[in-house]
Design a protein around this motif. Structure first.
Motif, PDB file in Angstrom:
ATOM      1  N   VAL A  13       0.870  -1.186   0.000  1.00 10.40           N
ATOM      2  CA  VAL A  13       0.000   0.000   0.000  1.00 10.40           C
ATOM      3  C   VAL A  13       0.900   1.226   0.000  1.00 10.40           C
ATOM      4  O   VAL A  13       1.618   1.478   0.973  1.00 10.40           O
ATOM      5  CB  VAL A  13      -0.934   0.017   1.232  1.00 10.40           C
ATOM      6  CG1 VAL A  13      -1.889   1.211   1.146  1.00 10.40           C
ATOM      7  CG2 VAL A  13      -1.692  -1.295   1.339  1.00 10.40           C
ATOM      8  N   GLY A  16       5.247   5.508  -2.774  1.00 10.40           N
ATOM      9  CA  GLY A  16       6.381   6.414  -2.536  1.00 10.40           C
ATOM     10  C   GLY A  16       7.666   5.593  -2.558  1.00 10.40           C
ATOM     11  O   GLY A  16       7.658   4.406  -2.931  1.00 10.40           O
ATOM     12  N   VAL A  36      -0.748  -0.636  -4.613  1.00  9.92           N
ATOM     13  CA  VAL A  36      -1.866   0.300  -4.843  1.00  9.92           C
ATOM     14  C   VAL A  36      -1.498   1.660  -4.268  1.00  9.92           C
ATOM     15  O   VAL A  36      -0.886   1.757  -3.207  1.00  9.92           O
ATOM     16  CB  VAL A  36      -3.181  -0.195  -4.178  1.00  9.92           C
ATOM     17  CG1 VAL A  36      -3.689  -1.443  -4.844  1.00  9.92           C
ATOM     18  CG2 VAL A  36      -3.018  -0.436  -2.686  1.00  9.92           C
ATOM     19  N   ARG A  38      -3.264   5.741  -3.873  1.00  8.93           N
ATOM     20  CA  ARG A  38      -4.476   6.552  -4.081  1.00  8.93           C
ATOM     21  C   ARG A  38      -4.239   7.621  -5.148  1.00  8.93           C
ATOM     22  O   ARG A  38      -5.186   8.146  -5.730  1.00  8.93           O
ATOM     23  CB  ARG A  38      -4.910   7.191  -2.770  1.00  8.93           C
ATOM     24  CG  ARG A  38      -3.927   8.191  -2.242  1.00  8.93           C
ATOM     25  CD  ARG A  38      -4.333   8.790  -0.921  1.00  8.93           C
ATOM     26  NE  ARG A  38      -3.271   9.658  -0.448  1.00  8.93           N
ATOM     27  CZ  ARG A  38      -3.158  10.112   0.773  1.00  8.93           C
ATOM     28  NH1 ARG A  38      -4.028   9.769   1.695  1.00  8.93           N
ATOM     29  NH2 ARG A  38      -2.162  10.906   1.104  1.00  8.93           N
ATOM     30  N   ARG A  43       2.984  12.535  -9.033  1.00 10.07           N
ATOM     31  CA  ARG A  43       2.277  13.318  -8.031  1.00 10.07           C
ATOM     32  C   ARG A  43       3.302  14.051  -7.154  1.00 10.07           C
ATOM     33  O   ARG A  43       4.409  13.573  -6.945  1.00 10.07           O
ATOM     34  CB  ARG A  43       1.373  12.419  -7.166  1.00 10.07           C
ATOM     35  CG  ARG A  43       2.085  11.302  -6.403  1.00 10.07           C
ATOM     36  CD  ARG A  43       2.208  11.619  -4.924  1.00 10.07           C
ATOM     37  NE  ARG A  43       2.884  10.569  -4.175  1.00 10.07           N
ATOM     38  CZ  ARG A  43       4.189  10.468  -4.052  1.00 10.07           C
ATOM     39  NH1 ARG A  43       4.980  11.316  -4.661  1.00 10.07           N
ATOM     40  NH2 ARG A  43       4.739   9.514  -3.314  1.00 10.07           N
ATOM     41  N   CYS A  47       8.221  18.014   0.347  1.00 10.09           N
ATOM     42  CA  CYS A  47       9.495  17.411   0.758  1.00 10.09           C
ATOM     43  C   CYS A  47      10.593  18.384   0.348  1.00 10.09           C
ATOM     44  O   CYS A  47      10.451  19.095  -0.657  1.00 10.09           O
ATOM     45  CB  CYS A  47       9.665  16.073   0.019  1.00 10.09           C
ATOM     46  SG  CYS A  47      11.214  15.210   0.375  1.00 10.09           S
ATOM     47  N   ALA A 168       3.056   0.973   3.298  1.00 12.26           N
ATOM     48  CA  ALA A 168       4.098   1.950   2.965  1.00 12.26           C
ATOM     49  C   ALA A 168       3.373   3.224   2.560  1.00 12.26           C
ATOM     50  O   ALA A 168       3.736   3.894   1.609  1.00 12.26           O
ATOM     51  CB  ALA A 168       4.967   1.421   1.825  1.00 12.26           C
ATOM     52  N   VAL A 194       5.963  23.950   1.686  1.00 11.55           N
ATOM     53  CA  VAL A 194       7.006  23.661   0.694  1.00 11.55           C
ATOM     54  C   VAL A 194       6.600  24.227  -0.662  1.00 11.55           C
ATOM     55  O   VAL A 194       5.433  24.131  -1.062  1.00 11.55           O
ATOM     56  CB  VAL A 194       7.240  22.135   0.547  1.00 11.55           C
ATOM     57  CG1 VAL A 194       8.351  21.844  -0.449  1.00 11.55           C
ATOM     58  CG2 VAL A 194       7.578  21.504   1.893  1.00 11.55           C
ATOM     59  N   ILE A 308      13.946   9.840   2.744  1.00 13.22           N
ATOM     60  CA  ILE A 308      13.942   9.084   1.481  1.00 13.22           C
ATOM     61  C   ILE A 308      14.896   7.893   1.610  1.00 13.22           C
ATOM     62  O   ILE A 308      14.569   6.770   1.224  1.00 13.22           O
ATOM     63  CB  ILE A 308      14.326   9.991   0.286  1.00 13.22           C
ATOM     64  CG1 ILE A 308      13.272  11.093   0.126  1.00 13.22           C
ATOM     65  CG2 ILE A 308      14.480   9.168  -0.994  1.00 13.22           C
ATOM     66  CD1 ILE A 308      13.656  12.194  -0.855  1.00 13.22           C
ATOM     67  N   ALA A 311      13.293   5.338   3.760  1.00  9.21           N
ATOM     68  CA  ALA A 311      12.219   4.659   3.027  1.00  9.21           C
ATOM     69  C   ALA A 311      12.803   3.599   2.081  1.00  9.21           C
ATOM     70  O   ALA A 311      12.331   2.455   2.041  1.00  9.21           O
ATOM     71  CB  ALA A 311      11.395   5.683   2.244  1.00  9.21           C
TER      72      ALA A 311
HETATM   73  C1  FAD Z   1       8.600  19.149   4.967  1.00  9.73           C
HETATM   74  C2  FAD Z   1       9.336  17.873   4.727  1.00  9.73           C
HETATM   75  C3  FAD Z   1      10.588  17.899   4.134  1.00  9.73           C
HETATM   76  C4  FAD Z   1      11.283  16.698   3.930  1.00  9.73           C
HETATM   77  N1  FAD Z   1      12.497  16.753   3.318  1.00  9.73           N
HETATM   78  C5  FAD Z   1      13.180  15.617   3.093  1.00  9.73           C
HETATM   79  C6  FAD Z   1      14.427  15.653   2.388  1.00  9.73           C
HETATM   80  O1  FAD Z   1      14.908  16.686   1.948  1.00  9.73           O
HETATM   81  N2  FAD Z   1      15.072  14.471   2.191  1.00  9.73           N
HETATM   82  C7  FAD Z   1      14.581  13.286   2.654  1.00  9.73           C
HETATM   83  O2  FAD Z   1      15.229  12.252   2.477  1.00  9.73           O
HETATM   84  N3  FAD Z   1      13.390  13.230   3.297  1.00  9.73           N
HETATM   85  C8  FAD Z   1      12.680  14.362   3.508  1.00  9.73           C
HETATM   86  N4  FAD Z   1      11.461  14.309   4.114  1.00  9.73           N
HETATM   87  C9  FAD Z   1      10.910  13.000   4.470  1.00  9.73           C
HETATM   88  C10 FAD Z   1      10.414  12.258   3.240  1.00  9.73           C
HETATM   89  O3  FAD Z   1       9.550  13.071   2.487  1.00  9.73           O
HETATM   90  C11 FAD Z   1       9.661  10.999   3.682  1.00  9.73           C
HETATM   91  O4  FAD Z   1      10.362  10.366   4.721  1.00  9.73           O
HETATM   92  C12 FAD Z   1       9.484  10.023   2.508  1.00  9.73           C
HETATM   93  O5  FAD Z   1       8.647  10.579   1.529  1.00  9.73           O
HETATM   94  C13 FAD Z   1       8.875   8.721   3.022  1.00  9.73           C
HETATM   95  O6  FAD Z   1       8.553   7.890   1.937  1.00  9.73           O
HETATM   96  P1  FAD Z   1       7.339   6.873   2.032  1.00  9.73           P
HETATM   97  O7  FAD Z   1       7.358   6.092   0.783  1.00  9.73           O
HETATM   98  O8  FAD Z   1       7.364   6.191   3.342  1.00  9.73           O
HETATM   99  O9  FAD Z   1       6.027   7.791   2.100  1.00  9.73           O
HETATM  100  P2  FAD Z   1       5.445   8.784   1.006  1.00  9.73           P
HETATM  101  O10 FAD Z   1       6.510   9.326   0.157  1.00  9.73           O
HETATM  102  O11 FAD Z   1       4.578   9.737   1.766  1.00  9.73           O
HETATM  103  O12 FAD Z   1       4.511   7.866   0.097  1.00  9.73           O
HETATM  104  C14 FAD Z   1       3.326   7.313   0.601  1.00  9.73           C
HETATM  105  C15 FAD Z   1       2.425   6.967  -0.566  1.00  9.73           C
HETATM  106  O13 FAD Z   1       1.273   6.307  -0.043  1.00  9.73           O
HETATM  107  C16 FAD Z   1       0.127   6.756  -0.737  1.00  9.73           C
HETATM  108  N5  FAD Z   1      -1.032   6.574   0.144  1.00  9.73           N
HETATM  109  C17 FAD Z   1      -1.294   7.203   1.305  1.00  9.73           C
HETATM  110  N6  FAD Z   1      -2.441   6.755   1.836  1.00  9.73           N
HETATM  111  C18 FAD Z   1      -2.910   5.818   0.989  1.00  9.73           C
HETATM  112  C19 FAD Z   1      -4.068   4.986   0.977  1.00  9.73           C
HETATM  113  N7  FAD Z   1      -4.977   5.058   1.956  1.00  9.73           N
HETATM  114  N8  FAD Z   1      -4.243   4.139  -0.048  1.00  9.73           N
HETATM  115  C20 FAD Z   1      -3.340   4.069  -1.060  1.00  9.73           C
HETATM  116  N9  FAD Z   1      -2.233   4.838  -1.106  1.00  9.73           N
HETATM  117  C21 FAD Z   1      -2.012   5.682  -0.087  1.00  9.73           C
HETATM  118  C22 FAD Z   1       0.424   8.205  -1.051  1.00  9.73           C
HETATM  119  O14 FAD Z   1      -0.329   8.662  -2.171  1.00  9.73           O
HETATM  120  C23 FAD Z   1       1.926   8.171  -1.338  1.00  9.73           C
HETATM  121  O15 FAD Z   1       2.199   8.017  -2.705  1.00  9.73           O
HETATM  122  C24 FAD Z   1      10.732  15.473   4.337  1.00  9.73           C
HETATM  123  C25 FAD Z   1       9.480  15.439   4.934  1.00  9.73           C
HETATM  124  C26 FAD Z   1       8.789  16.616   5.127  1.00  9.73           C
HETATM  125  C27 FAD Z   1       7.434  16.554   5.767  1.00  9.73           C
END
Ligand code: FAD
Length: 414
Positions: A13, A16, A36, A38, A43, A47, A168, A194, A308, A311
């Motif tokens: 799920v 990212g 999957v 959303r 998109r 960040c 995820a 941002v 990132i 992740a």
């Molecule tokens: C202001 C800010 C600045 C940042 N700057 C940095 C940086 O410079 N460098 C860095 O390394 N990290 C940075 N981070 C952290 C980084 O953005 C996150 O740690 C990273 O995106 C985590 O990746 P992820 O795949 O876990 O989650 P995400 O990237 O948030 O991806 C989650 C995905 O899940 C999907 N999703 C959510 N809910 C559902 C659902 N119910 N059903 C289906 N899909 C769903 C979303 O659409 C999304 O595509 C920053 C964070 C913030 C808030």
């Protein structure tokens, strides 16, 4: 459509970096994986878009580094932190104390580009990707074991079944919440705005952090010749900024004497996106039949900008445990499945515990200007220590290197 009705070995799920990395590793290991999200890709994701040097190792393994480096991702050679006192901490991603990054630079790359590329790599590895598919519910059997998810798509509600579900899905993970694993931290409570600007003066190859008594802002070059501007302020300001986040961001910058002149001729190129509060840490990164990774498992604060990497690393780390858990479930060995997931929880703790401690120390310095000023005084005189700390945020120096008593003493005695 018919694909959506069959059972999978794994449902991921979220598409990212965490979800794409997990799905890519699992599909590459030979599992039958569906992902999957959303959203429809590309998109945006609020960040600061800094990708650490060590993240390049996993991007390379996934076949995503070469296209990024051949494209117009910006190169970042280190970080400069401006303390409230005016002192500047300058650290570079240089090899030191025997630690060397996969690359000697980080990248600045728009999330639209990075995340779409990673999702494409997962697809090419054989992952079946459903976009515009929002998970609303987690399916469990009578014993509480997760058996699938219910997804809302433009065609209506559908249930997907799998031996393992991987959450995820980011900060406000529905998987984590539905399984009662979500835990929102009481501190720090911060929110962020941002956006991207063109024409900010003096942007070089160093990522910049400007810390003030009222929040901090990060500036860094990213793809397309733009500057990413990420402002983080206490949550109590959320109500003020909600009416007009753009006006709030522009007022905040205009009030900083060292920054305002650099923005005098800059043009904002993307909408101002708000996000937060961030700090959350799942009570456990797994439940029977489910695993959490990326922000869904834990996130502290954007200051160190390693989300990132965490992740991508989280997706890589979970793969062998997920394979074992799936195989055990398929042979009806539910105890074996549980053991694999428990082992995953322990491996996550071993891998990330040092990072969590360093993040908390840095978080405290950011919250208390006198601490940040002290750290800046020490680090401007001790360049070796500054490089070491920046190496930790570059993910190639292990956090234990700065957590050693001898190193911590250098902060106190200078
Ligand atoms: C202001 C800010 C600045 C940042 N700057 C940095 C940086 O410079 N460098 C860095 O390394 N990290 C940075 N981070 C952290 C980084 O953005 C996150 O740690 C990273 O995106 C985590 O990746 P992820 O795949 O876990 O989650 P995400 O990237 O948030 O991806 C989650 C995905 O899940 C999907 N999703 C959510 N809910 C559902 C659902 N119910 N059903 C289906 N899909 C769903 C979303 O659409 C999304 O595509 C920053 C964070 C913030 C808030």
């Amino acid at each position: 459509m018919s694909d959506r009705t069959r059972a999978w070995q794994v449902i991921v799920v979220g598409g990212g970096p965490a979800g794409s990395a997990a799905a890519w590793h699992l599909a590459t290991a030979g599992l039958d994986v569906c992902l999957v999200d959303r959203a429809r890709f590309p998109r945006a994701k609020p960040c600061a878009e800094y990708v650490s040097p060590e993240a390049s190792r996993i991007l390379h393994a996934m076949g995503a580094l070469a296209p990024l480096e051949a494209g117009d991702a910006a190169s970042l050679t280190g970080m400069v932190v401006h303390a409230p006192s005016g002192d500047r901490i300058h650290g570079e991603f240089v090899a030191q104390h025997g630690f060397r990054g996969f690359r000697d630079r980080g990248l600045g790359v728009r999330r639209e580009i990075l995340d779409t590329l990673l999702l494409g790599r997962a697809r090419e590895a054989g992952v079946c990707v459903f976009e515009h598919a929002k998970v609303e519910q987690v399916q469990q059997d009578v014993d509480g074991r997760v058996t699938g998810v219910t997804v809302r798509t433009p065609e209506g509600l559908q249930t997907l079944r799998a031996a393992l579900v991987i959450g995820a899905d980011g900060l406000r993970s529905v998987v984590s919440r539905r399984l009662g694993l979500a835990h929102v931290a009481r501190w720090p409570r911060r929110v962020a705005l941002v956006s991207h600007y063109r024409g900010v003066e003096g942007i070089g190859t160093l990522g910049e952090m400007h810390v003030t008594p009222h929040g901090y802002v990060g500036l860094a070059a990213v793809s397309g010749g733009l500057t990413n501007v990420a402002l983080v302020v206490p949550q109590r300001d959320a109500a003020t900024m909600a009416g007009d986040p753009t006006a709030y961001l522009e007022r905040w910058i205009a009030a900083q004497p060292s920054l305002a002149p650099r923005f005098a001729r800059a043009q904002r190129e993307t909408p101002v996106r708000a996000t937060g509060p961030f700090a959350s840490h799942a009570t456990r990164p797994w439940a029977p039949g489910a695993m959490l990774t990326g922000d869904a498992a834990d996130f502290f604060d954007p200051f160190t900008g390693e989300g990132i990497y965490a992740a991508l690393r989280g997706g890589e780390l979970l793969a062998p445990f997920a394979v074992d858990a799936v195989l055990a479930t398929q042979r009806g060995d539910l105890r074996g499945m549980r053991r694999s997931l428990q082992a995953y929880g322990q491996a996550r703790r071993r891998t990330f515990a040092g990072k969590w401690r360093v993040e908390k120390l840095i978080g405290a310095a950011v919250a208390f200007p006198s601490l940040m000023n002290h750290a800046a005084r020490v680090l401007t005189r001790d360049r070796d220590l500054a490089d070491l700390l920046v190496g930790v945020t570059g993910d190639f120096v292990p956090p234990s290197a700065v957590l050693r008593p001898r190193t911590l003493l250098r902060f106190l005695t200078r």
